[in-house]
Design an enzyme around this catalytic site. Structure first.
Site, PDB file in Angstrom:
ATOM      1  N   LYS A 103      32.958  40.100  44.423  1.00 21.63           N
ATOM      2  CA  LYS A 103      32.116  39.279  45.283  1.00 21.63           C
ATOM      3  C   LYS A 103      32.881  38.698  46.474  1.00 21.63           C
ATOM      4  CE  LYS A 103      28.755  40.277  42.586  1.00 21.63           C
ATOM      5  NZ  LYS A 103      29.298  40.666  41.292  1.00 21.63           N
ATOM      6  N   TYR A 146      21.599  44.016  29.761  1.00 16.95           N
ATOM      7  CA  TYR A 146      22.443  43.239  30.681  1.00 16.95           C
ATOM      8  C   TYR A 146      23.120  42.072  29.950  1.00 16.95           C
ATOM      9  CZ  TYR A 146      24.112  40.089  34.213  1.00 16.95           C
ATOM     10  OH  TYR A 146      24.936  39.271  34.957  1.00 16.95           O
ATOM     11  N   TYR A 148      30.614  43.333  32.888  1.00 15.03           N
ATOM     12  CA  TYR A 148      30.716  44.402  33.891  1.00 15.03           C
ATOM     13  C   TYR A 148      31.879  45.371  33.633  1.00 15.03           C
ATOM     14  CZ  TYR A 148      27.551  41.347  36.484  1.00 15.03           C
ATOM     15  OH  TYR A 148      26.486  40.574  36.861  1.00 15.03           O
TER      16      TYR A 148
HETATM   17  C1  LIG Z   1      28.562  41.462  40.276  1.00 13.79           C
HETATM   18  C2  LIG Z   1      29.593  42.200  39.539  1.00 13.79           C
HETATM   19  C3  LIG Z   1      29.557  43.605  39.451  1.00 13.79           C
HETATM   20  C4  LIG Z   1      28.422  44.422  39.992  1.00 13.79           C
HETATM   21  O1  LIG Z   1      28.515  44.592  41.379  1.00 13.79           O
HETATM   22  P1  LIG Z   1      27.199  45.004  42.203  1.00 13.79           P
HETATM   23  O2  LIG Z   1      27.681  45.069  43.604  1.00 13.79           O
HETATM   24  O3  LIG Z   1      26.202  43.902  41.986  1.00 13.79           O
HETATM   25  O4  LIG Z   1      26.694  46.288  41.677  1.00 13.79           O
HETATM   26  C5  LIG Z   1      30.584  44.247  38.804  1.00 13.79           C
HETATM   27  N1  LIG Z   1      31.594  43.560  38.249  1.00 13.79           N
HETATM   28  C6  LIG Z   1      31.660  42.216  38.290  1.00 13.79           C
HETATM   29  C7  LIG Z   1      32.786  41.543  37.611  1.00 13.79           C
HETATM   30  C8  LIG Z   1      30.665  41.486  38.939  1.00 13.79           C
HETATM   31  O5  LIG Z   1      30.745  40.150  38.967  1.00 13.79           O
END
Ligand SMILES: *Cc1c(COP(=O)(O)O)cnc(C)c1O
Length: 358
Positions: free
Chosen positions: A56, A275, A301
């Site tokens: 992010k 999710y 993730y």
């Molecule tokens: C938000 C996030 C993702 C996913 O990324 P997107 O751009 O929303 O597909 C992957 N890994 C982490 C750790 C995240 O915080």
């Protein structure tokens, strides 16, 4: 490679400097010993800085760039209760001298007290964000409308709010961070002679996956990218990436499409049960990376996307390749919020996919 193409494409967009870039690429030789397959490398986007790192930071550089250009003084964003995006937006706002309102949605069922208070939630409080909640976890348009109401209230108090929207109907400005990352990766491959012939990345909102894919193709690289589904099924995620790459082509004013349908590869073999919910493969992947390489992954993730990579290695999908790059997108603070869920999976004693005693 035409990395200059990427620099030119991104030049018109205002950008705040928030991330520590370039992030390194590390090789993972001990993991390789455990699982076989091609040489494995990791792009360390968990090391972008900005209150404990993650993908992010790259996206926020472009949103904050626009927010500052518009003279905004308050940042608004929605995410899951344990959202890394929300935590890093709160940090970006603090660093930029802005106030921050965050809206936390109920996206994960049956969560406990630790999930609601530890990990990213604690960090949001420390970073000074005002916290709101939204009862629905599958209503992106509704969550966006609620943020607009909060923004309206702020305007009536004389504030200048800037909203980072959730739904895919809005301009995918954040994906530009991963268009930029594509250029960074291509430069590292060239300068360090890395044999990388495939890239694996988590695919949620798909902005990271889509930006990376488009950046590679725009720079003339044909390296395939597999997005591992962490938010929805492969069928729905394909649509999401398709919509996002098209919106990105428009945003960048490309004369012709850079991404073809065949370029969009998604894998959802490690997504169940949904999710933000752990499974035995994810716990196995987190422990394997911790014990073989001393690297931490997160439960939502990178644990899931690494489990996806390991499943594909095990299925011999990459055996003909020189090397595969895994993008570590961060998320580590959420580990602490998932301790009870993690322990529960371990107590169920699922058989490991790989032996981790080397
Ligand atoms: C938000 C996030 C993702 C996913 O990324 P997107 O751009 O929303 O597909 C992957 N890994 C982490 C750790 C995240 O915080």
């Amino acid at each position: 490679m035409h990395v200059n193409t990427i620099t030119k494409l991104l030049a018109p967009f205002p950008r705040a400097r928030l991330a520590h870039l370039p992030t390194p690429i590390d090789e993972l030789p001990n993991l390789n010993k455990a699982v076989g397959g091609p040489r494995l490398f990791m792009k360390r986007d968990d090391c972008t800085g900005l209150a404990l790192g993650g993908n992010k930071a790259r996206k926020l550089e472009f949103y904050l760039g626009e927010a500052q250009q518009l003279g905004a003084d308050t940042l608004l964003i929605t995410g899951a209760v344990q959202s890394n995006y929300v935590r890093m937006a709160a940090a970006a706002a603090a660093k930029s001298g802005m106030a921050c309102h965050v809206q936390l949605e109920e996206r994960v069922p049956d969560v406990d007290e630790i999930y609601r208070r530890s990990g990213n939630v604690l960090l949001n409080r420390i970073l000074g964000a005002s916290i709101h909640s939204y009862p629905q976890g599958e209503d992106e348009a509704g969550a966006d409308r609620r943020l607009e109401q909060i923004a309206q209230e702020l305007r009536s108090q004389g504030k200048r709010p800037y909203i980072i929207y959730l739904s895919a109907d809005h301009t995918p400005l954040g994906a530009l961070g991963y268009v930029n990352a594509a250029g960074e990766i291509l430069t590292q491959i060239e300068e360090q002679w890395l044999p990388i012939e495939h890239i694996v990345i988590a695919s949620g909102s798909s902005l990271s996956h889509s930006g990376l894919l488009l950046g590679l193709r725009a720079a003339g690289s044909e390296i395939p990218v597999t997005g591992v589904c962490v938010r929805r099924s492969a069928k729905l995620q394909f649509e999401r990436v398709s919509q996002c790459t098209q919106a990105l082509e428009q945003l960048l004013n490309l004369a012709r499409p850079a991404v073809m349908p065949k370029d969009i590869q998604v894998f959802d073999g490690t997504f169940a049960p949904g999710y933000g919910r752990l499974n035995a493969q994810v716990v196995e992947a987190i422990e394997l990376l911790g014990r073989s390489e001393g690297i931490l992954l997160d439960p939502v993730y990178t644990g899931k996307s690494m489990a996806g990579l390991l499943a594909l290695v095990r299925a011999k999908k990459f055996d003909q390749l020189g090397g595969v790059l895994f993008v570590h997108t961060g998320g580590i603070p959420a580990l602490f919020a998932y301790e009870p869920a993690f322990t529960r999976i371990l107590q169920q004693g699922a058989p490991p996919l790989f032996s981790s005693d080397m």
